[in-house]
Design a protein around this motif. Sequence first.
Motif, PDB file in Angstrom:
ATOM      1  N   PHE A  54      59.999 -24.580 -46.800  1.00 35.50           N
ATOM      2  CA  PHE A  54      60.157 -25.808 -47.574  1.00 35.50           C
ATOM      3  C   PHE A  54      58.948 -26.723 -47.405  1.00 35.50           C
ATOM      4  O   PHE A  54      58.473 -27.314 -48.374  1.00 35.50           O
ATOM      5  CB  PHE A  54      61.440 -26.525 -47.159  1.00 35.50           C
ATOM      6  CG  PHE A  54      61.860 -27.572 -48.137  1.00 35.50           C
ATOM      7  CD1 PHE A  54      62.254 -27.217 -49.419  1.00 35.50           C
ATOM      8  CD2 PHE A  54      61.850 -28.909 -47.786  1.00 35.50           C
ATOM      9  CE1 PHE A  54      62.633 -28.175 -50.330  1.00 35.50           C
ATOM     10  CE2 PHE A  54      62.226 -29.879 -48.698  1.00 35.50           C
ATOM     11  CZ  PHE A  54      62.625 -29.517 -49.974  1.00 35.50           C
ATOM     12  N   SER A 227      77.933 -29.248 -54.906  1.00 39.36           N
ATOM     13  CA  SER A 227      76.739 -28.492 -54.513  1.00 39.36           C
ATOM     14  C   SER A 227      76.782 -27.090 -55.096  1.00 39.36           C
ATOM     15  O   SER A 227      75.748 -26.524 -55.431  1.00 39.36           O
ATOM     16  CB  SER A 227      76.561 -28.467 -52.999  1.00 39.36           C
ATOM     17  OG  SER A 227      77.594 -27.758 -52.403  1.00 39.36           O
ATOM     18  N   VAL A 275      63.951 -30.280 -58.720  1.00 41.52           N
ATOM     19  CA  VAL A 275      65.300 -29.755 -58.898  1.00 41.52           C
ATOM     20  C   VAL A 275      66.099 -29.804 -57.597  1.00 41.52           C
ATOM     21  O   VAL A 275      67.299 -30.077 -57.595  1.00 41.52           O
ATOM     22  CB  VAL A 275      65.232 -28.310 -59.448  1.00 41.52           C
ATOM     23  CG1 VAL A 275      66.586 -27.651 -59.432  1.00 41.52           C
ATOM     24  CG2 VAL A 275      64.676 -28.323 -60.853  1.00 41.52           C
ATOM     25  N   SER A 276      65.435 -29.539 -56.467  1.00 40.47           N
ATOM     26  CA  SER A 276      66.156 -29.505 -55.190  1.00 40.47           C
ATOM     27  C   SER A 276      66.344 -30.891 -54.580  1.00 40.47           C
ATOM     28  O   SER A 276      67.230 -31.075 -53.747  1.00 40.47           O
ATOM     29  CB  SER A 276      65.418 -28.634 -54.179  1.00 40.47           C
ATOM     30  OG  SER A 276      64.868 -27.518 -54.784  1.00 40.47           O
ATOM     31  N   LEU A 279      70.063 -33.102 -54.240  1.00 39.98           N
ATOM     32  CA  LEU A 279      71.014 -32.621 -53.233  1.00 39.98           C
ATOM     33  C   LEU A 279      70.428 -32.747 -51.834  1.00 39.98           C
ATOM     34  O   LEU A 279      71.121 -33.075 -50.879  1.00 39.98           O
ATOM     35  CB  LEU A 279      71.370 -31.161 -53.485  1.00 39.98           C
ATOM     36  CG  LEU A 279      72.475 -30.864 -54.475  1.00 39.98           C
ATOM     37  CD1 LEU A 279      72.971 -29.451 -54.282  1.00 39.98           C
ATOM     38  CD2 LEU A 279      73.623 -31.840 -54.343  1.00 39.98           C
ATOM     39  N   MET A 280      69.134 -32.457 -51.736  1.00 40.25           N
ATOM     40  CA  MET A 280      68.481 -32.484 -50.435  1.00 40.25           C
ATOM     41  C   MET A 280      68.524 -33.887 -49.842  1.00 40.25           C
ATOM     42  O   MET A 280      68.836 -34.072 -48.661  1.00 40.25           O
ATOM     43  CB  MET A 280      67.034 -32.037 -50.627  1.00 40.25           C
ATOM     44  CG  MET A 280      66.398 -31.530 -49.394  1.00 40.25           C
ATOM     45  SD  MET A 280      67.344 -30.222 -48.666  1.00 40.25           S
ATOM     46  CE  MET A 280      66.099 -29.019 -48.593  1.00 40.25           C
ATOM     47  N   PHE A 283      71.938 -34.667 -48.760  1.00 40.46           N
ATOM     48  CA  PHE A 283      72.232 -33.942 -47.521  1.00 40.46           C
ATOM     49  C   PHE A 283      71.618 -34.652 -46.315  1.00 40.46           C
ATOM     50  O   PHE A 283      72.272 -34.831 -45.284  1.00 40.46           O
ATOM     51  CB  PHE A 283      71.692 -32.514 -47.629  1.00 40.46           C
ATOM     52  CG  PHE A 283      71.701 -31.748 -46.346  1.00 40.46           C
ATOM     53  CD1 PHE A 283      72.886 -31.559 -45.643  1.00 40.46           C
ATOM     54  CD2 PHE A 283      70.537 -31.222 -45.827  1.00 40.46           C
ATOM     55  CE1 PHE A 283      72.899 -30.849 -44.454  1.00 40.46           C
ATOM     56  CE2 PHE A 283      70.537 -30.519 -44.642  1.00 40.46           C
ATOM     57  CZ  PHE A 283      71.722 -30.338 -43.958  1.00 40.46           C
ATOM     58  N   LEU A 284      70.368 -35.086 -46.454  1.00 45.50           N
ATOM     59  CA  LEU A 284      69.714 -35.754 -45.326  1.00 45.50           C
ATOM     60  C   LEU A 284      70.420 -37.068 -44.977  1.00 45.50           C
ATOM     61  O   LEU A 284      70.540 -37.420 -43.810  1.00 45.50           O
ATOM     62  CB  LEU A 284      68.237 -36.023 -45.657  1.00 45.50           C
ATOM     63  CG  LEU A 284      67.365 -34.772 -45.714  1.00 45.50           C
ATOM     64  CD1 LEU A 284      65.946 -35.127 -46.115  1.00 45.50           C
ATOM     65  CD2 LEU A 284      67.364 -34.052 -44.374  1.00 45.50           C
ATOM     66  N   GLN A 287      74.282 -36.079 -43.525  1.00 45.00           N
ATOM     67  CA  GLN A 287      74.230 -34.772 -42.894  1.00 45.00           C
ATOM     68  C   GLN A 287      75.547 -34.343 -42.250  1.00 45.00           C
ATOM     69  O   GLN A 287      76.058 -33.263 -42.518  1.00 45.00           O
ATOM     70  CB  GLN A 287      73.126 -34.828 -41.841  1.00 45.00           C
ATOM     71  CG  GLN A 287      72.537 -33.499 -41.530  1.00 45.00           C
ATOM     72  CD  GLN A 287      72.043 -33.483 -40.098  1.00 45.00           C
ATOM     73  OE1 GLN A 287      72.441 -32.657 -39.322  1.00 45.00           O
ATOM     74  NE2 GLN A 287      71.183 -34.413 -39.753  1.00 45.00           N
ATOM     75  N   VAL A 290      78.319 -33.709 -44.784  1.00 43.83           N
ATOM     76  CA  VAL A 290      78.108 -32.504 -45.590  1.00 43.83           C
ATOM     77  C   VAL A 290      78.427 -31.255 -44.770  1.00 43.83           C
ATOM     78  O   VAL A 290      79.189 -30.386 -45.202  1.00 43.83           O
ATOM     79  CB  VAL A 290      76.658 -32.427 -46.118  1.00 43.83           C
ATOM     80  CG1 VAL A 290      76.397 -31.088 -46.783  1.00 43.83           C
ATOM     81  CG2 VAL A 290      76.400 -33.553 -47.101  1.00 43.83           C
TER      82      VAL A 290
END
Lengths: 301, 296
Positions: A54, A227, A275-276, A279-280, A283-284, A287, A290
């Motif tokens: 990543f 998700s 695109v990611s 959600l990323m 999520f962070l 955390q 999730v």
Amino acid sequence: MGNPLKLPLLLNRKYRKPLVDNRTLRYESTRRRILQILWNGIGFGFAVVWMIPFIWVVRTAFLPKESTIGTGWSWGLTFDNLIHVWQAAPFGQFFMNTLLVCSGVLVVQLVTMTMAAYAFARVEFAGKDFLFMLFLVQIMVPPDVLIFSNYQVLNEMGLLDTKLGIMLPYFASSFGVFLLRQSFKQLPKELDEAARVEGASRLHILSRIYVPLSRPIYVSFAIVSVSFHWNDFLWPLIVTNSEDNRLLTVGLAMFAKATESGAQWSDVCAATLIVSAPLMIGFLLFQRQVIGSFMNSGIKG
Amino acid sequence: MMAGWSEKLRRNGFGWGLVLPSLLFLCLFTYYPMLKSLWLSMYEKNLATPEPMFVGFGNYANLLKDEVFMKVFGNNIGFAIGTVPTSLALAFLMALFADKAIKGRGLARLSFFYPNMIPMIAVANIWLFLYTPHFGIMARLASWIADQPINLLGSPDTVMGALIVMMVWKEAGYFMIFYLAGMQQIPKDLYEAAAVSGVGALTSIRRITIPLTMPTTLFVAVVAITNSFKLVDHLWIMTKGGPNNASNLLLYYIYDTTFNFYDQGMAATMTVVMIALLLIISSIQFFGWDHKIHYE
């Protein structure tokens, strides 16, 4: 001989050579410490290795185009790639479509699963066990593998290339029903009875008692569902033809295919990042929540 | 008497009414498509024969003779064997680490789990980049090891391995959290008792942690095997099943047969095979084993 209380050892120590004992003890603790450090080193080493793909993509996305091709490391930082990509394909539109599909699916799922879960948890009706088995089938054979036949069903309904078409197969979620049923069953039955004595209807009880008390399960399900649908690809690809109905993942795939010819990796990486990212970031920020939700999703109904 | 009947009727009506919306969608998009596939698998229907023609089990017989199908099927088994044990073992170790580490525990969890939040198609893009000859970091690593330039995705010998590595990277962290949940349910005093009686850490893992997380292992194994049949998004972007079908998987082949070869009869037949496979895999969990596996 066994030495269950270990006391004699302490007494014995006086008669032994204390030096040797100390040395073995110290050796033992050094050995343990080295192993501990080694274990931590391997663990964190793995964690770092897991990050590399990543980080590599993020780096490339922000790197000026010229330096991507070079083999050396360079420190340029630019937003050109992101801006270029955002303008090259209607990612704004794809984003809105994805948002619409995810929330549409979720809202309908929440309603249908609440109703069915309550029926399975608290209502005695004929054929309940049989229906329960029928619901199990969807967990074993998820809609993802029925792409071929579901495409035909959608075709018969005349709903190809519509956002509704993307959503329809997911409106009922057996997984959600089982998750929620489990939670409903854990609530004391006395709550029901007390409320009925007060004259509340069953639907009233469901919406005022069961739903609020199962909030954590709803949150878990929502996170897992969103998700999943945010990341889904093959089904939306098959169903949609026009750019108006395309989702983010499909848009990304089309974009990557179109730029494949040249080595325009900075563009593809930028698009991948776009695109990611939603959600990323989510999520962070959340955390624990999730990870906890995905943990819950493993509990069987 | 009458009151009893009407109460019963109302209760049944209420129950069925609540289940009905879900049942409607399940019928439309699970049962009906399944039955329809089963029916269509008995017919020949493709570009040459647009009107379905009954062939009995002919499609199934053709399937067995279809070299590509056999290869794809074998690939899928290989893909499962390549991904499932590795990601399970890795997930177990990750959980062990993330459970015990005192400092940086959150960070370890985060870095193991984050590949799950990335869409499969984006993962495919990322790894396509990593595997690109000359530029990609993994391609460089591979050429350095082999001491010659290698196109990992372009050669039939390496393509499967490359995809398996990617899949393990994506999935291990997901399975880790189930192990984390499983490990947290093991009573701490078991470990304390073991430590007091002088049992080493490795032995207590072998004798306590592994047996008591057995139900988790079973659950995760079923999910992992199912995933190895279900997740094919990456093929669309990375290899299209090539080179020479070396990386093709069942679901992707179904997709290809439907939308590129327009052979509906065969697509239906393969869908039935797929459904049967999934039913067998998940029934391992739902019936049988699950109860016995606890304390052997």
